[in-house]
Scaffold this motif. Structure first.
Motif, PDB file in Angstrom:
ATOM      1  N   ASP A 148       0.925  -1.015  -0.028  1.00  0.00           N
ATOM      2  CA  ASP A 148      -0.016  -0.008   0.021  1.00  0.00           C
ATOM      3  C   ASP A 148       0.853   1.175   0.078  1.00  0.00           C
ATOM      4  N   ASN A 149       0.149   2.343  -0.327  1.00  0.00           N
ATOM      5  CA  ASN A 149       0.836   3.662  -0.391  1.00  0.00           C
ATOM      6  C   ASN A 149       0.148   4.648   0.228  1.00  0.00           C
ATOM      7  N   GLU A 150       0.718   5.736   0.714  1.00  0.00           N
ATOM      8  CA  GLU A 150       0.205   6.854   1.189  1.00  0.00           C
ATOM      9  C   GLU A 150       1.012   8.221   0.870  1.00  0.00           C
ATOM     10  N   VAL A 151       0.229   9.356   0.467  1.00  0.00           N
ATOM     11  CA  VAL A 151       0.660  10.420   0.124  1.00  0.00           C
ATOM     12  C   VAL A 151       0.702  11.627   1.316  1.00  0.00           C
ATOM     13  N   VAL A 152       1.656  12.366   1.396  1.00  0.00           N
ATOM     14  CA  VAL A 152       1.855  13.267   2.423  1.00  0.00           C
ATOM     15  C   VAL A 152       2.648  14.643   1.766  1.00  0.00           C
ATOM     16  N   ASN A 153       2.088  15.727   1.693  1.00  0.00           N
ATOM     17  CA  ASN A 153       2.632  16.849   1.366  1.00  0.00           C
ATOM     18  C   ASN A 153       3.716  16.540   0.179  1.00  0.00           C
ATOM     19  N   ASP A 154       3.209  16.029  -1.030  1.00  0.00           N
ATOM     20  CA  ASP A 154       3.930  15.976  -2.199  1.00  0.00           C
ATOM     21  C   ASP A 154       5.083  14.915  -2.260  1.00  0.00           C
ATOM     22  N   PHE A 162       3.241 -11.627  -7.696  1.00  0.00           N
ATOM     23  CA  PHE A 162       1.744 -12.061  -7.277  1.00  0.00           C
ATOM     24  C   PHE A 162       1.650 -13.364  -6.790  1.00  0.00           C
ATOM     25  N   ASN A 163       1.529 -14.328  -7.400  1.00  0.00           N
ATOM     26  CA  ASN A 163       1.605 -15.453  -6.637  1.00  0.00           C
ATOM     27  C   ASN A 163       2.419 -16.509  -7.249  1.00  0.00           C
ATOM     28  N   ILE A 164       2.724 -16.408  -8.602  1.00  0.00           N
ATOM     29  CA  ILE A 164       3.711 -17.309  -9.396  1.00  0.00           C
ATOM     30  C   ILE A 164       5.051 -16.987  -8.890  1.00  0.00           C
ATOM     31  N   GLY A 165       5.706 -18.344  -8.775  1.00  0.00           N
ATOM     32  CA  GLY A 165       7.486 -18.225  -8.537  1.00  0.00           C
ATOM     33  C   GLY A 165       7.517 -17.993  -7.209  1.00  0.00           C
ATOM     34  N   ASN A 166       6.773 -18.327  -6.210  1.00  0.00           N
ATOM     35  CA  ASN A 166       7.213 -18.054  -4.954  1.00  0.00           C
ATOM     36  C   ASN A 166       7.748 -16.805  -4.543  1.00  0.00           C
ATOM     37  N   PRO A 167       6.949 -15.742  -4.640  1.00  0.00           N
ATOM     38  CA  PRO A 167       7.326 -14.351  -4.442  1.00  0.00           C
ATOM     39  C   PRO A 167       7.587 -14.123  -3.091  1.00  0.00           C
ATOM     40  N   ILE A 168       8.574 -13.197  -2.988  1.00  0.00           N
ATOM     41  CA  ILE A 168       9.245 -12.969  -1.610  1.00  0.00           C
ATOM     42  C   ILE A 168       8.784 -11.578  -1.086  1.00  0.00           C
ATOM     43  N   PRO A 169       8.518 -11.730   0.211  1.00  0.00           N
ATOM     44  CA  PRO A 169       8.238 -10.138   1.092  1.00  0.00           C
ATOM     45  C   PRO A 169       9.428  -9.615   1.182  1.00  0.00           C
ATOM     46  N   GLU A 170       9.416  -8.018   1.217  1.00  0.00           N
ATOM     47  CA  GLU A 170      10.502  -7.481   1.442  1.00  0.00           C
ATOM     48  C   GLU A 170      10.593  -6.151   2.221  1.00  0.00           C
ATOM     49  N   LYS A 171      11.330  -5.883   2.895  1.00  0.00           N
ATOM     50  CA  LYS A 171      11.230  -4.579   4.050  1.00  0.00           C
ATOM     51  C   LYS A 171      11.525  -3.412   3.267  1.00  0.00           C
ATOM     52  N   GLU A 172      12.241  -3.357   2.240  1.00  0.00           N
ATOM     53  CA  GLU A 172      12.771  -2.407   1.497  1.00  0.00           C
ATOM     54  C   GLU A 172      11.474  -1.477   0.866  1.00  0.00           C
ATOM     55  N   SER A 173      11.572  -0.208   1.528  1.00  0.00           N
ATOM     56  CA  SER A 173      10.179   0.618   1.211  1.00  0.00           C
ATOM     57  C   SER A 173      10.703   1.886   0.559  1.00  0.00           C
ATOM     58  N   TYR A 174      10.044   2.802  -0.161  1.00  0.00           N
ATOM     59  CA  TYR A 174      10.281   3.709  -1.216  1.00  0.00           C
ATOM     60  C   TYR A 174       9.482   4.965  -0.861  1.00  0.00           C
ATOM     61  N   ILE A 175      10.233   5.974  -1.239  1.00  0.00           N
ATOM     62  CA  ILE A 175       9.783   7.332  -1.387  1.00  0.00           C
ATOM     63  C   ILE A 175       9.704   8.184  -2.504  1.00  0.00           C
ATOM     64  N   LEU A 176       8.755   8.614  -3.165  1.00  0.00           N
ATOM     65  CA  LEU A 176       8.776   9.334  -4.389  1.00  0.00           C
ATOM     66  C   LEU A 176       8.595  10.783  -4.121  1.00  0.00           C
ATOM     67  N   ASN A 177       9.470  11.668  -4.458  1.00  0.00           N
ATOM     68  CA  ASN A 177       9.084  13.206  -4.407  1.00  0.00           C
ATOM     69  C   ASN A 177       8.037  13.257  -5.734  1.00  0.00           C
ATOM     70  N   ILE A 178       7.022  13.566  -5.523  1.00  0.00           N
ATOM     71  CA  ILE A 178       6.243  13.801  -6.612  1.00  0.00           C
ATOM     72  C   ILE A 178       6.611  15.062  -7.598  1.00  0.00           C
ATOM     73  N   THR A 224       9.967  16.323  -8.027  1.00  0.00           N
ATOM     74  CA  THR A 224      10.935  16.276  -8.529  1.00  0.00           C
ATOM     75  C   THR A 224      11.403  14.773  -9.343  1.00  0.00           C
ATOM     76  N   GLY A 225      10.387  13.829  -8.817  1.00  0.00           N
ATOM     77  CA  GLY A 225      10.704  12.406  -9.395  1.00  0.00           C
ATOM     78  C   GLY A 225      11.793  11.591  -8.567  1.00  0.00           C
ATOM     79  N   GLU A 226      12.411  12.180  -7.778  1.00  0.00           N
ATOM     80  CA  GLU A 226      13.421  11.373  -7.038  1.00  0.00           C
ATOM     81  C   GLU A 226      12.940  10.314  -6.128  1.00  0.00           C
ATOM     82  N   ILE A 227      13.313   9.325  -6.190  1.00  0.00           N
ATOM     83  CA  ILE A 227      13.032   7.896  -5.433  1.00  0.00           C
ATOM     84  C   ILE A 227      14.267   7.735  -4.266  1.00  0.00           C
TER      85      ILE A 227
END
Length: 489
Positions: free
Chosen positions: A350-356, A367-383, A385-388
């Motif tokens: 899931d995602n949420e937006v706060v102040n751009d 999704f379900n194919i190929g034993n998908p792996i959960p990952e702790k790495e999360s991301y921030i997009l500056n709407i 500038t486009g910086e991630i």
């Protein structure tokens, strides 16, 4: 500071008195105004940047004065002043918009989250304390060291009406805080359902609270109400009125994937599904008011809104080829744009937006194919500038839900561990909660009292409103008991 301002303000009067007396050392009035302006900027900015809040707000509604001071869409505003006399700036974070055309207190309420607005601040000619900003839509006076009074004539798309406001400095105690003792959930309501997808589909169900209606909404595909064999069930909206403790149901038959994300833009329900985007009024009665067929073929994607744009993360059924995209959806024009690419694919994130800034929490690389792996790495997009950038959650979320409370983002997430069984579908599951603080980029894990000891018990969705965190909780067996729990935050 108040005495200093008073003394400076008296300088022009002293100038005229000294001039009339023939004093050759008369005070320069231009220098006096410069000094007053410098003092006003010091009050506004604190020498750097200073945040102010609305302490009182009154709307003149055709001669009737409405006191809006405690409204949710007033208390969430922030005014951040910075700069100098020559280059003063305001960064206004309006939060939810105010309907300035409302004629009653209730009509002024809008579920309509807005992004920050930056504007120059200028003094009126020959004034040291009167200023204007937002292209003239906000005029105000610096009264003393902790008081600004003014008139605001814009909020979102509603651009008429005079909102008289008083600003005072926003202190640390005024900010939303993280519950020190964790989350203490209690039951709000429950019901039994059969062959519904409210539970068990892992963030396929939409859930949101409405301040203006004092209600929350659940959106799902209800396969218990199939009318033609082989067809999917209808789009089901359940509206729960907190004041009356009652549900209302609305059904719309449409051939669409199971995932349905839900949000409110300008007091309209926006249901974004795997192939269609449907818009309803806050009191849905039959078919949507608009239907947009986007045919992106999405499932288990993230969805949040700011202004008239929704932000969609991941979830393409083409798997790793496309599920790293971040898209924007303009619900006014039905325009969809690809705005960024994540370095990884994401499902059930899931995602949420706060102040751009768009925050994307954990999830799986497939999704379900190929034993998908959960990952702790999360991301921030500056709407803007486009910086991630990225950060790590404390755990590896199999799925996540996110909901904003001012500068805090509450995250509910499920983790799974192998229990040693020969059954590939058997595992130990843990329900977790945390809070991401967007001011200092910290993540705090919260204790909670929800029972996750049963194998198929889960949280399916969550939302924040009215000072509470609400979750959809239950056992995914069929028939299932769906429970709504709330915890004060």
């Amino acid at each position: 500071m108040k005495n200093t301002l008073l003394k400076i303000a008296l300088l022009p009067v002293a100038f005229f008195m000294l001039t009339n007396c023939g004093n050759d050392d008369a005070v320069d009035p231009v220098a006096s105004i410069d000094a007053i302006q410098a003092n006003s900027i010091e009050i506004l900015t604190g020498g750097d940047a200073k945040t102010w809040k609305i302490s009182s707000a009154q709307l003149d509604a055709n001669g009737t004065i409405l006191d809006l001071s405690s409204n949710f869409n007033i208390t969430d505003d922030e005014f951040i002043f910075s700069g100098t006399v020559e280059n003063g700036m305001l960064n206004w974070r309006p939060g939810h918009a105010v309907n300035l055309e409302g004629t009653t207190n209730q009509e002024t309420l809008l579920d309509y989250y807005l992004g920050p607005i930056s504007s120059s601040v200028t003094f009126y000619t020959d004034s040291g304390t009167s200023l204007t900003t937002l292209d003239g839509a906000f005029t105000f006076d610096v009264v003393d060291a902790n008081t600004i009074t003014g008139v605001l004539t814009t909020s979102g798309r509603q651009a008429s009406g005079d909102l008289s406001i008083t600003l005072t400095q926003k202190m640390q105690a005024d900010y939303a805080s993280i519950p020190a003792n964790g989350l203490d959930f209690s039951l709000v309501t429950s019901f039994t359902t059969e062959n519904s997808n409210i539970l068990g589909a892992e963030i396929a169900t939409g859930f949101i609270g409405s301040y203006s209606e004092n209600s929350f909404y659940i959106i799902t595909r209800d396969d218990s109400q199939i009318t033609i064999p082989g067809d999917p069930g209808p789009e089901q909206i359940l509206k729960f009125n907190i004041d009356t403790n009652t549900f209302e149901e609305n059904l719309f038959y449409q051939d669409q994937y199971v995932t349905k994300r839900l949000n409110i833009i300008n007091n309209e329900l926006v249901v974004f599904g795997g192939q269609f985007a449907n818009t309803y009024p806050l009191n849905p009665n039959g078919d949507p008011t608009s239907i947009f067929q986007h045919d992106l073929a999405l499932t288990r994607f993230g969805f949040s809104v700011q202004n008239d744009l929704a932000y969609i993360t991941g979830g393409d059924t083409a798997q790793n080829d496309l599920a790293n995209k971040i898209r924007s959806y303009n619900y006014i024009t039905n325009e969809i744009q690809e705005i960024a690419i994540l370095p990884v694919t994401r499902f059930r994130s899931d995602n949420e937006v706060v102040n751009d800034k768009l925050y994307i929490f954990g999830g799986r690389n497939g999704f379900n194919i190929g034993n998908p792996i959960p990952e702790k790495e999360s991301y921030i997009l500056n709407i803007l500038t486009g910086e991630i950038t990225s950060f790590d959650m404390p755990d590896d979320p199999y799925s996540s839900n996110a909901s904003r409370n001012e500068h805090l983002i509450y995250v509910g997430y499920e983790t799974r561990t192998d229990n040693g069984s020969d059954d590939d579908d058997s595992f130990d599951k843990t329900i977790n909660f945390g809070v991401y603080n967007t001011l200092d980029d910290s993540f705090t894990v919260l204790a909670h009292n929800l029972d996750d000891s049963a194998e198929f018990t889960t949280i399916e969705a969550m939302t924040v409103f009215n000072g509470n965190l609400y979750v959809i909780y239950g056992d995914t067996s069929n028939p299932a008991t769906v429970s709504i729990f709330s915890a004060p935050i």
